[in-house]
Each structure stands twice: as structure tokens, then as C-alpha cells.
Motif scaffolding. Structure first.
Motif: not given
Length: 383
Positions: A295-307
Motif C-alpha cells: 500500500l505504501g508503494e501504491d500497489r493496492p491490487r497486490c496488497a489486496l491479493a496478499m491480504a
């Protein structure tokens, strides 16, 4: 091992395998499984606090003082930091959406509230633009801004803000009743306040710093250090499949290592490993750490997938030893940033009961969902 049986537990059988070298061999999990007496000695210093930390009950853990309290403050600083991102995104989206509808309330304090959120988000250009728009002055807002400044500097207690967070910060009279506004600065202030606790006192012993955390490298708790320790490749883009593969690679490393660790552990260590689900807890917390980083690196799709891969699907709507509060904050911000406002609201609502200070954020994101519904359908069926 009497302390163990005060913690939440679920049993499991041990596998047997030949030990293999692993980047996980220096983790806190390996330490306490191989030397369970160290676990007993540490937990015995603050039994209630460590039990609460294991359960991800950070508020309770923060009350007792000592190492568990310091660790809880660190977790709360991260939690409210992510929630501050949700708040800033929601307020700015409310401003943009209302402007696009062409009926922005210029006799309101709303422009100033959006300016505050923009400034906290680091968007000075947007903050300046919103401040130039006509709006209603409110002395109580000036007082609240001044209080935030004092709390952020450490000159006032965050408890004042926590008490005030139960009610809207402002209520404006409109034609059909009242328009409530909640505090857009709250979560960043809370994050900074808890962060001051960490700066003032934080454990230096690797086991004290690591126990019940997602830290892989005892010398460096950063997510990048954890992945490097395991030889995992960090995705550089917001590629969902690459991020899922990162988690799968982590799972493969954990599976083989757990089998090897069990084969050489003393009986008391095996009990700890299985009954407290230590490997599952390490996994969940590490993935949440990586999601916060994304999220801090502006990769919200990645953050969502991992979460989503970190979520304990047996209890998907509850905070548990595997579902930390920050997991739901990440799900909220990642969903909001990817255009899923309703899903963001669903994640936030898990936090309202254990963290009443999130009530206002839940209401604010709910207002955004209503505005979005109006734009889509001309009228809204949202509550």
C-alpha cells in the motif's frame, strides 16, 4: 509449560522429516520451539499482555506496561497509519465525487475538512486548492485542529481524542436535518501518538521484538529483509498474480520447514508449535506486513491479493490470532483504492466494535458509498 494452557489453542499432530537448512531457522518461532523454556521465561514477565498480543488484542496488551505493551503500541501505530490512509482517500473521494455531481455545499466546513485530509495525505496542491474554496468557518474545528497539533507533538494525551471520537466532530443544519462530519485527522494523530511510545521505549532483544510478529530476520524487521532472508523475489509492479506467487512461495518454504522443525523439537516445543499455531501466525502477520508495504508503494491490487490470502477463512469477520486488526484495515484501504467502496466498508465494520474510534471512519466511508450510489443510479438504496 503451565503458561501455555492459558493461551488459545488447537491441537495437531507432528510430522517427521530430516532437518534442512532454511532462512526460517533464526525466527522467533524456531527459538521458542527449540528452547520452550525461553518462551515460558518471557511470557511469565507479563502473562496477560503476551496472551493479548497472541490474540491480536492490542488494546488490552497496551494497558499493562512492559515489553508486550510496547509491542502493542507498535502494532497500533501501524493499524492507525493504514486507517489514516483509508480516511484520507475517503475524504478526497467525497470531495471529488460531490464536485462532479455539481452541487458541492459551499456554505459548509466540508472544503476545509477535505483540505485537512489532503494535507495529511501529503497532497499539498490539493490542500491549497480546497482551502481556497468558499466554506463555513467553525471555531470548534479550529480547536480540534489545535488539539491534534498538541497530541502529535506529545503535549496532550491521545485519550482526549479517543473520547471525542465517539461523536461527530461537527454537525451542520441542512434542509432535511443535520449533516454530521467526523474527524478526518484522527487516525494519523493516533498513529503518530502510538509511534512516540515506540520511539521512547522499544525492546532490543530479538525474541522480545519478534514473538507473535511477522518478522523473519531477527536483525531487521523490514518486509524486504524478511523476503530476502527466504530468497523470495519482491514484485516491483502492481501485478496480482506475481504477488499471489510470492505468497505461494512463502507457503512452500513454511511447509517444508515446519516438518523439519517438528522432527527435531523437544516435546514441549511441539506443543507450543501446534497448540498456538505459531507457523500459521508467523505466516499471517508476515503477509500483512508485506501488504502494508505494498500500500505504501501504491500497489493496492497486490496488497489486496496478499491480504485475501492471509485471511483466516474459518473466521473471516473476526479478529483472531490469525486475523489481525491491520489485516482488515489493509482490506479496507486496498478495496477503496481499487474502486470497491462497499467491500472497503465491509472490512471496516469488523473493526468498529473492538476499536470504537473507527466509528467515524466507517460512517465517512458509508457516506462515500451513498454518494457513489447516487452517481450510479440517480437515487440510493444505501442506508
Amino acid at each position: 509449560m503451565l503458561l501455555l494452557f492459558s493461551l488459545l489453542a488447537c491441537g495437531g499432530a507432528a510430522d517427521v522429516a530430516t532437518p534442512v537448512p532454511s532462512g526460517l531457522d533464526e525466527t522467533w518461532v524456531a527459538t521458542v520451539v527449540r528452547a520452550p523454556e525461553r518462551f515460558d521465561a518471557l511470557v511469565g514477565t507479563d502473562r496477560a499482555g503476551w496472551i493479548a498480543l497472541h490474540k491480536n488484542d492490542w488494546t488490552t496488551a497496551s494497558y499493562g506496561g512492559g515489553v508486550a505493551s510496547q509491542r502493542a503500541a507498535a502494532e497500533l501505530a501501524v493499524l492507525h497509519g493504514v486507517l489514516a490512509g483509508v480516511s484520507n482517500d475517503a475524504w478526497r473521494a467525497i470531495g471529488t465525487t460531490w464536485e462532479q455531481r455539481g452541487n458541492f455545499p459551499m456554505d459548509s466546513a466540508l472544503p476545509r475538512l477535505i483540505a485537512l485530509a489532503s494535507r495529511d495525505a501529503g497532497d499539498e496542491t490539493a490542500a491549497t486548492r480546497w482551502e481556497k474554496l468558499p466554506g463555513r468557518a467553525d471555531p470548534s474545528l479550529d480547536e480540534r485542529i489545535a488539539l491534534h497539533a498538541r497530541v502529535r507533538k506529545g503535549d496532550a494525551d491521545r485519550g482526549i481524542l479517543l473520547a471525542a471520537s465517539a461523536q461527530p466532530m461537527l454537525e451542520e443544519v441542512v434542509s432535511d436535518g443535520k449533516r454530521p462530519f467526523w474527524d478526518p485527522m484522527l487516525h494519523l494523530t493516533l498513529s503518530q501518538s502510538y509511534g512516540r511510545v515506540i520511539t521512547a521505549a522499544y525492546p532490543t532483544d530479538p525474541l522480545e521484538r519478534g514473538l507473535f510478529s511477522g518478522m523473519i530476520d531477527p536483525a531487521d524487521g523490514a518486509p524486504a529483509a524478511s523476503r530476502a532472508k527466504l530468497g523470495l523475489t519482491t514484485p516491483q509492479s502492481d501485478d496480482v498474480e506475481a504477488c499471489r506467487e510470492l505468497v505461494r512461495g512463502f507457503d512452500r518454504a513454511l511447509d517444508g520447514w515446519k516438518t523439519a522443525l517438528t522432527a527435531t523439537a523437544p516435546e514441549a516445543g511441539k506443543v507450543l508449535l501446534d497448540d498456538l499455531r505459531l507457523v500459521d501466525g508467523l505466516r499471517a502477520r508476515a503477509i500483512v506486513d508485506w501488504s502494508v508495504e505494498a500500500l505504501g508503494e501504491d500497489r493496492p491490487r497486490c496488497a489486496l491479493a496478499m491480504a485475501q490470502m492471509a485471511l483466516d477463512h474459518e473466521h473471516p469477520r473476526a479478529i483472531t490470532p490469525l486475523n489481525s486488526p491491520t489485516l482488515f484495515a489493509v482490506l479496507a484501504q486496498a478495496n477503496l483504492r481499487t474502486g470497491h467502496t462497499r467491500e472497503a466498508l465491509d472490512a471496516l465494520e469488523v473493526l468498529v466494535a473492538p476499536f470504537p474510534e473507527t466509528t467515524g471512519l466507517d460512517e465517512t466511508v458509508g457516506d462515500l458509498a451513498v454518494l457513489a450510489g447516487l452517481d450510479r443510479a440517480g437515487d440510493s438504496r444505501e442506508n
